[in-house]
Design a protein around this motif. Structure first.
Motif, PDB file in Angstrom:
ATOM      1  N   THR A 261     -32.801   0.294 -56.727  1.00 38.13           N
ATOM      2  CA  THR A 261     -31.421   0.521 -57.176  1.00 38.13           C
ATOM      3  C   THR A 261     -30.473  -0.274 -56.285  1.00 38.13           C
ATOM      4  O   THR A 261     -30.498  -0.140 -55.067  1.00 38.13           O
ATOM      5  N   ASP A 262     -29.645  -1.086 -56.884  1.00 36.65           N
ATOM      6  CA  ASP A 262     -28.660  -1.867 -56.142  1.00 36.65           C
ATOM      7  C   ASP A 262     -27.376  -1.896 -56.949  1.00 36.65           C
ATOM      8  O   ASP A 262     -27.243  -2.654 -57.899  1.00 36.65           O
ATOM      9  N   ALA A 263     -26.458  -1.009 -56.611  1.00 34.91           N
ATOM     10  CA  ALA A 263     -25.161  -1.001 -57.290  1.00 34.91           C
ATOM     11  C   ALA A 263     -24.047  -1.288 -56.292  1.00 34.91           C
ATOM     12  O   ALA A 263     -22.899  -0.938 -56.507  1.00 34.91           O
ATOM     13  N   SER A 264     -24.409  -1.955 -55.184  1.00 35.58           N
ATOM     14  CA  SER A 264     -23.445  -2.165 -54.110  1.00 35.58           C
ATOM     15  C   SER A 264     -22.440  -3.250 -54.454  1.00 35.58           C
ATOM     16  O   SER A 264     -22.739  -4.202 -55.171  1.00 35.58           O
ATOM     17  N   ARG A 265     -21.241  -3.074 -53.948  1.00 41.90           N
ATOM     18  CA  ARG A 265     -20.173  -4.069 -54.117  1.00 41.90           C
ATOM     19  C   ARG A 265     -19.961  -4.745 -52.772  1.00 41.90           C
ATOM     20  O   ARG A 265     -19.543  -4.121 -51.814  1.00 41.90           O
ATOM     21  N   GLU A 266     -20.253  -6.029 -52.722  1.00 44.38           N
ATOM     22  CA  GLU A 266     -20.111  -6.817 -51.493  1.00 44.38           C
ATOM     23  C   GLU A 266     -18.771  -7.532 -51.528  1.00 44.38           C
ATOM     24  O   GLU A 266     -18.438  -8.200 -52.504  1.00 44.38           O
ATOM     25  N   VAL A 267     -17.983  -7.382 -50.478  1.00 48.71           N
ATOM     26  CA  VAL A 267     -16.631  -7.937 -50.437  1.00 48.71           C
ATOM     27  C   VAL A 267     -16.580  -9.141 -49.512  1.00 48.71           C
ATOM     28  O   VAL A 267     -17.018  -9.077 -48.353  1.00 48.71           O
ATOM     29  N   VAL A 268     -16.056 -10.248 -50.022  1.00 49.19           N
ATOM     30  CA  VAL A 268     -15.852 -11.470 -49.244  1.00 49.19           C
ATOM     31  C   VAL A 268     -14.410 -11.470 -48.744  1.00 49.19           C
ATOM     32  O   VAL A 268     -13.465 -11.395 -49.540  1.00 49.19           O
ATOM     33  N   THR A 269     -14.231 -11.528 -47.431  1.00 51.12           N
ATOM     34  CA  THR A 269     -12.899 -11.517 -46.834  1.00 51.12           C
ATOM     35  C   THR A 269     -12.429 -12.949 -46.575  1.00 51.12           C
ATOM     36  O   THR A 269     -13.061 -13.676 -45.795  1.00 51.12           O
ATOM     37  N   PRO A 270     -11.353 -13.397 -47.227  1.00 57.00           N
ATOM     38  CA  PRO A 270     -10.869 -14.766 -46.998  1.00 57.00           C
ATOM     39  C   PRO A 270     -10.397 -14.971 -45.563  1.00 57.00           C
ATOM     40  O   PRO A 270      -9.904 -14.046 -44.911  1.00 57.00           O
ATOM     41  N   GLU A 271     -10.556 -16.208 -45.093  1.00 58.72           N
ATOM     42  CA  GLU A 271     -10.159 -16.575 -43.724  1.00 58.72           C
ATOM     43  C   GLU A 271      -9.021 -17.586 -43.784  1.00 58.72           C
ATOM     44  O   GLU A 271      -9.109 -18.603 -44.484  1.00 58.72           O
ATOM     45  N   LEU A 272      -7.954 -17.312 -43.062  1.00 59.72           N
ATOM     46  CA  LEU A 272      -6.825 -18.235 -43.007  1.00 59.72           C
ATOM     47  C   LEU A 272      -7.211 -19.492 -42.233  1.00 59.72           C
ATOM     48  O   LEU A 272      -7.653 -19.414 -41.087  1.00 59.72           O
ATOM     49  N   VAL A 273      -7.057 -20.653 -42.877  1.00 59.18           N
ATOM     50  CA  VAL A 273      -7.304 -21.942 -42.235  1.00 59.18           C
ATOM     51  C   VAL A 273      -5.967 -22.685 -42.196  1.00 59.18           C
ATOM     52  O   VAL A 273      -5.453 -23.114 -43.224  1.00 59.18           O
ATOM     53  N   VAL A 274      -5.391 -22.787 -41.001  1.00 60.33           N
ATOM     54  CA  VAL A 274      -4.065 -23.388 -40.844  1.00 60.33           C
ATOM     55  C   VAL A 274      -4.197 -24.897 -40.699  1.00 60.33           C
ATOM     56  O   VAL A 274      -4.899 -25.389 -39.813  1.00 60.33           O
ATOM     57  N   ARG A 275      -3.531 -25.619 -41.582  1.00 50.16           N
ATOM     58  CA  ARG A 275      -3.501 -27.075 -41.513  1.00 50.16           C
ATOM     59  C   ARG A 275      -2.045 -27.552 -41.537  1.00 50.16           C
ATOM     60  O   ARG A 275      -1.120 -26.773 -41.309  1.00 50.16           O
ATOM     61  N   GLN A 276      -1.825 -28.811 -41.836  1.00 49.47           N
ATOM     62  CA  GLN A 276      -0.502 -29.427 -41.655  1.00 49.47           C
ATOM     63  C   GLN A 276       0.552 -28.919 -42.646  1.00 49.47           C
ATOM     64  O   GLN A 276       1.745 -28.987 -42.356  1.00 49.47           O
ATOM     65  N   SER A 277       0.159 -28.420 -43.805  1.00 52.10           N
ATOM     66  CA  SER A 277       1.144 -28.104 -44.843  1.00 52.10           C
ATOM     67  C   SER A 277       1.983 -26.867 -44.551  1.00 52.10           C
ATOM     68  O   SER A 277       2.969 -26.618 -45.243  1.00 52.10           O
TER      69      SER A 277
END
Length: 348
Positions: free
Chosen positions: A312-328
């Protein structure tokens, strides 16, 4: 044990000949739309799997997995397929990829076409009914849902924290001293776009600032047009948060067309971190979700479900975005530009 439905069962339920059922399922020969509709209703009601597929499923695996995507165009989907393909080859599987063209009916047709041809399905859908769609059409196939359509799914899923990522992006802009932050959003029916809009609005409200949004459709052209509209408005923004990188790229080009400096006059932040983000000038600040790695993880989980169908696999896996600071978004880049993108690491 319930006996699997046969093509004759489908023909009997639909009130047509076996030959007509075959023409509908193979696409060889012409049938009326009424006949096609009756046959597909019978196929769905009986959970019918074409005989050749049923035979392969009863004797051995196909060693193929199906991937249903809303689109096949653009850097995001290219990166996702790259990660899926690397992991599939490592596990000894082949990919069968199809596009729903962002329509629920075409997604349903794509899922039907996969039955009997694959050992499992990965469905990336931005629609809120993705779980219902996959559950009603996939039959007994293992299914992994991805992204917006899996927010409340009871099925195995991998989702991006779109709300949290958008909130962090806007907080970054506000921390840079920006107070007129505008948002270029995605399509209204898209669950991910809705979550990113909500994250933007929450960050603006928490800072006591007024939200200003313009709708787009995740394309570069939409970002360009939306940014031009914002620049022509009564109050020019001093920052733009776009719901994906391609619209952010369009916004950067619009600023260049109007002679507006970035980031001095208007800062820009995107979402996804597609490869072109690091190559733009100015390079694009964005919320990285490591697209290829997410694809690799999705394929690995699906293979685990195929190899252990009783687990049984009903798990919800969450991907956490990472802030990447560039020139803009900052005249002083706070961290490396991210020009070198790590390859997905596959366990041996």
């Amino acid at each position: 044990m319930v006996k699997p439905a046969t093509i004759r069962d489908v023909a009997g339920r639909a009130g047509v000949s076996v030959a007509s059922v075959s023409r509908v399922l193979t696409g060889a020969g012409q049938v009326t739309e009424a006949t096609r509709a009756r046959v597909m209703e019978a196929v769905e009601a009986l959970s019918y799997v074409p005989h050749s597929g049923a035979r392969s499923l009863s004797t051995s695996k196909t060693h193929s997995v199906g991937v249903i995507l809303p689109d096949l165009f653009g850097e995001f989907f290219s990166e996702l397929i790259r990660g899926l393909d690397l992991a599939a080859r490592h596990a000894g599987y082949h990919l069968i990829v199809s596009s729903s063209h962002d329509h629920a009916e075409e997604a349903a047709a794509a899922i039907r076409s996969m039955r009997g041809r694959v050992d499992g399905l990965i469905v990336l859908s931005p629609h809120l009914d993705a779980e219902k769609l996959a559950g009603s059409l996939a039959g007994g196939l293992p299914v992994l849902l991805m992204n917006g359509g899996a927010v409340d799914a009871k099925r195995p899923s991998i989702v991006v924290d779109n709300h949290g990522g958008a909130f962090a992006a806007v907080q970054h802009l506000i921390a840079q001293g920006r107070s007129r932050v505008a948002h270029i959003g995605g399509p209204l029916h898209n669950a991910e776009a809705q979550a990113r809009l909500a994250g933007y609005e929450r960050a603006m409200r928490d800072a006591g600032l007024k939200p200003v949004s313009v709708q787009g459709d995740f394309t570069q052209a939409a970002g360009h047009a939306a940014c031009l509209a914002l620049l022509s408005g009564p109050t020019r923004p001093d920052a733009v948060f776009a719901a994906n990188d391609m619209m952010a790229v369009g916004a950067l080009l619009a600023l260049q067309d109007r002679g507006v400096r970035c980031p001095e006059d208007v800062a820009v932040v995107g979402f996804d971190d597609v490869p072109i983000a690091a190559l733009m000038r100015p390079s694009l600040t964005t919320m990285r979700i490591n697209i290829a790695e997410t694809g690799r993880r999705a394929l690995e989980r699906l293979v685990g479900m195929i190899d252990g169908p009783d687990r049984t696999d009903a798990s919800r896996e969450v991907v956490t975005p990472e802030l990447v600071v560039r020139q803009s978004s900052s005249t002083v880049v706070l961290k490396p530009s991210g020009g070198t993108r790590p390859e997905p690491v596959l366990a041996s």
